[in-house]
Design an enzyme around this catalytic site. Structure first.
Site, PDB file in Angstrom:
ATOM      1  N   THR A 156       0.962  -1.189   0.087  1.00 56.17           N
ATOM      2  CA  THR A 156       0.003  -0.105   0.167  1.00 56.17           C
ATOM      3  C   THR A 156       0.970   1.250   0.004  1.00 56.17           C
ATOM      4  OG1 THR A 156      -0.038  -0.274   2.423  1.00 56.17           O
ATOM      5  CG2 THR A 156      -1.974  -1.182   0.988  1.00 56.17           C
ATOM      6  N   THR A 193       2.258  -7.106  13.922  1.00 58.85           N
ATOM      7  CA  THR A 193       1.871  -5.917  13.168  1.00 58.85           C
ATOM      8  C   THR A 193       1.674  -6.160  11.856  1.00 58.85           C
ATOM      9  OG1 THR A 193       3.108  -4.759  14.902  1.00 58.85           O
ATOM     10  CG2 THR A 193       2.654  -3.711  12.952  1.00 58.85           C
ATOM     11  N   GLU A 280       6.445   5.172   7.082  1.00 62.65           N
ATOM     12  CA  GLU A 280       6.196   6.255   6.331  1.00 62.65           C
ATOM     13  C   GLU A 280       7.012   7.666   6.699  1.00 62.65           C
ATOM     14  OE1 GLU A 280       1.454   4.867   5.611  1.00 62.65           O
ATOM     15  OE2 GLU A 280       2.046   6.484   7.011  1.00 62.65           O
ATOM     16  N   ASN A 404       0.333  10.940   5.008  1.00 61.70           N
ATOM     17  CA  ASN A 404      -0.959  10.726   5.718  1.00 61.70           C
ATOM     18  C   ASN A 404      -2.044  11.705   5.427  1.00 61.70           C
ATOM     19  OD1 ASN A 404      -0.754   8.347   6.909  1.00 61.70           O
ATOM     20  ND2 ASN A 404       1.227   8.996   7.542  1.00 61.70           N
ATOM     21  N   SER A 409      -6.154  10.568  -1.446  1.00 62.26           N
ATOM     22  CA  SER A 409      -6.472  11.604  -2.634  1.00 62.26           C
ATOM     23  C   SER A 409      -5.662  10.891  -3.977  1.00 62.26           C
ATOM     24  CB  SER A 409      -6.263  12.837  -2.512  1.00 62.26           C
ATOM     25  OG  SER A 409      -5.059  12.982  -1.929  1.00 62.26           O
TER      26      SER A 409
END
Lengths: 409, 409
Positions: A156, A193, A280, A404, A409
């Site tokens: 992802t 996780t 991230e 994030n 979008s």
């Protein structure tokens, strides 16, 4: 780019006898890539899993738990990226079951022998028709050497695919362990996780495998945190095909389990760290080790407080030795009876705090030197016992906010 | 710029009979501004305080607790910005005491009647000589109407000064309450968050004032969080000069206490919200109310989990109704026996989750409309009791990272 992590070459992910993997484009989102994974196992494969402790656990987690409880044997994993099938209520559970039923009818097994997994946006209905429609194409590409394609299909916000293999000698017989994992955000240890899939051809009885899965999760994925949020979908599963030519390992004391355990653990630790390195927006990989506690729980609590403090994480991002923030985080997490005057901490080899105050030997230049590194160890000594705990985390950068703030979008 | 908060006009901060304030430039940092505050009280002033629960509490907090325990009466506050005198060990305590002794010799009182406060960088030695040297200049400017100058002198990353006043009628006699507060980061409720100074001319006995301080902190500063880190220095103190011409309020049941309590509480809530509105990088003010819990503690735990989730906070920053993140945060904090199927939540008037899944009536346009507002209420109903809790927080923006990555430079 992940912090000092080189993604695996496709050929480095070794086939595991008894497993074949296929992928297809289900168009779950408006992207041009495969996003559905089907893994098929030989009959007799045992399985175990560790799942999220989040109370809003996703529908596939509910179904996985039920199916593992039903038999402890599996024939397939079915995975989609782009939609988490979480916060979807009873309809979500029915959708996950529909995916299992579709796979079962293709393979001629029961739907309880299929484990479903989903990752992506929460609280949108699963596009189950798209997934079912993609299954024949995934089946058509089934091959033992498709682990790299498999992990690529389930990414992802990951920037690189993550996977690892080991081969070990078990009483003269080679045994293979291969594992893939995905995840970069909503990562916090409270079970296994995120999505991590592991397979071995060692024959291992279900109850032995179940205990092993818990044990391995606790020293690998449960030591990793990016942002402190435990996902609704976290799943770590191991499949043991039994294709290696040896009798089944039926109890935890079997000496043949030791090398297999070591290989599974090594792969899990490598992937757990890879997930943090690809956290991230991460620009640094931080190991936080808390020692000298009364028990592991208090060490872990303090390590997590340091790992989750936005002030500490932004200081790492800035390479700023604003180390009072670490003191502050320790003080917030510590037991009320902790004596600050017994606490010391180090940045790598640099003693920063000694007996609760700034060390006489500490120079800001030394702190600055370590803070500029891509990889840093924070070691805290509590001075009140012999217990310890380790947590791996990353820093908190502008890119974390960008990723994030823009994810959907 | 703070979110919908207009800083007080200097004249709106009303003098409190029995209090004078003076400021001076101690050059604690390389800035051109006053950074030392001296507040002087008439003899007979009672005092109470609530302080950080952080185990690495700062030296001035240690000294404040000792001095308040010694007599419950004070003659002065001495405050510096730019250095927190935290993580400074025994030397830090001696430094804070030196400041008190210097003030005491100027005023002709005991050092136990002086309360010290510091805010700024942690783990640097306090430049005590600079503070002591600035005291005569601060004394020279003492005046009852210097509350605005006072709050301006104690700001750190605050973008605006924060203060409020009220006048109430107590049995026909006007009583004044004025309060100032500073703080924008390292803010999390675990006592009285950050530095907040409050004074009234109502005469209130020390033990009544102590109970009142705790009670007010719990419904004001302890409901505010910016980043989840409890500072080492948090202090909330009230001084009651007794200058109002009436007998002392000696017990909590005195009917005269009600209007004073209401005024003190209103001012504290206004300042607690002002601190969140001026939270580092804040672009939105978020109220999180959790209702229908078994007890207030579980409601508060869930509200804080939502308030502290970096994923939720970045979604607010992006005005992105990625509301599964709120579901995820609730699920992480909830008691193991919480039934997700009984949980609902609203964004302002928009029902988002009903009975654990997306509400049939929910439309993304409605979620988007609310998320774009500067001020948002998240209301969560747990469906298992009558308890409730409210937390105020802000979003998590690029500016938060910039402010905290650059703070010391």
């Amino acid at each position: 780019m992940p912090v000092r992590y080189t993604p695996p070459a496709p050929a480095s992910l070794l086939p595991v006898p008894g497993v074949a993997l296929g992928t297809a484009a289900g168009k779950i989102k408006t992207w041009q890539r495969d996003d559905v994974l089907l893994a098929v196992f030989d009959p007799g494969t045992t399985a175990a899993g560790v799942f999220t402790q989040n109370r809003f656990c996703a529908a596939p987690v509910i179904v996985c738990r039920r199916h593992l409880a039903a038999s402890g044997r599996i024939r397939a994993w079915v995975v989609n990226a782009g939609n988490a099938n979480a916060g979807t209520g009873a309809r979500g559970v029915a959708d996950a079951q529909t995916c299992c039923t579709a796979v079962a009818s293709m393979l001629g097994c029961t739907s309880e022998e299929v484990l479903p997994f989903s990752t992506g946006v929460i609280m949108e209905p699963l596009p189950v028709a798209k997934i079912v429609a993609a299954l024949p194409a995934a089946q058509a590409t089934l091959a033992p050497d498709h682990w790299f394609q498999a992990v690529s299909a389930i990414m992802t916000t990951d920037t690189v695919p993550k996977g690892a293999s080991r081969q070990v000698n078990v009483s003269g017989i080679p045994v293979t362990v291969t594992s893939i994992a995905k995840g970069a955000g909503m990562i916090h240890p409270n079970m296994a996780t995120l999505l991590s899939f592991m397979a071995t051809d060692a024959p291992i009885a279900t109850d032995v495998l179940s205990a092993l899965a818990r044990e391995i999760a606790d020293v690998s994925f449960n030591c990793a945190t990016v942002d402190g949020d435990t996902s609704t979908n976290d799943s770590f599963v191991i499949a043991a095909t039994g294709a290696a030519p040896m009798p089944s390992i039926e109890h935890a004391g079997d000496p043949r389990l030791a090398p297999v355990r070591a290989a599974l653990t090594a792969v899990a630790v490598e992937l757990a760290q890879a997930i943090v390195r690809d956290g991230e927006g991460a620009t640094k990989f931080i190991t936080i080790r808390v020692e000298g506690g009364r028990d592991a729980a208090e060490c872990r609590k303090i390590a997590l407080a340091v790992a989750h403090s936005p002030l500490v994480k932004t200081a790492f991002f800035a390479s700023d030795p604003n180390l009072g923030r670490i003191v502050c985080a320790i003080g917030n997490a510590a037991a009320p009876d902790l004596d600050p005057a017994r606490v010391s901490f180090w940045l790598d080899d640099v003693l920063v705090v000694d007996s609760g105050g700034r060390a006489a030997s500490y120079r800001e230049d030394d702190g600055q030197r370590v803070m500029k590194q891509e990889e840093i160890v924070v070691r805290v000594a509590l001075g009140r016992g012999a217990a310890a705990a380790t947590i791996w985390t990353c820093d908190f950068s502008h890119d974390y906010v960008s990723i994030n703030a823009d994810y959907r979008s």
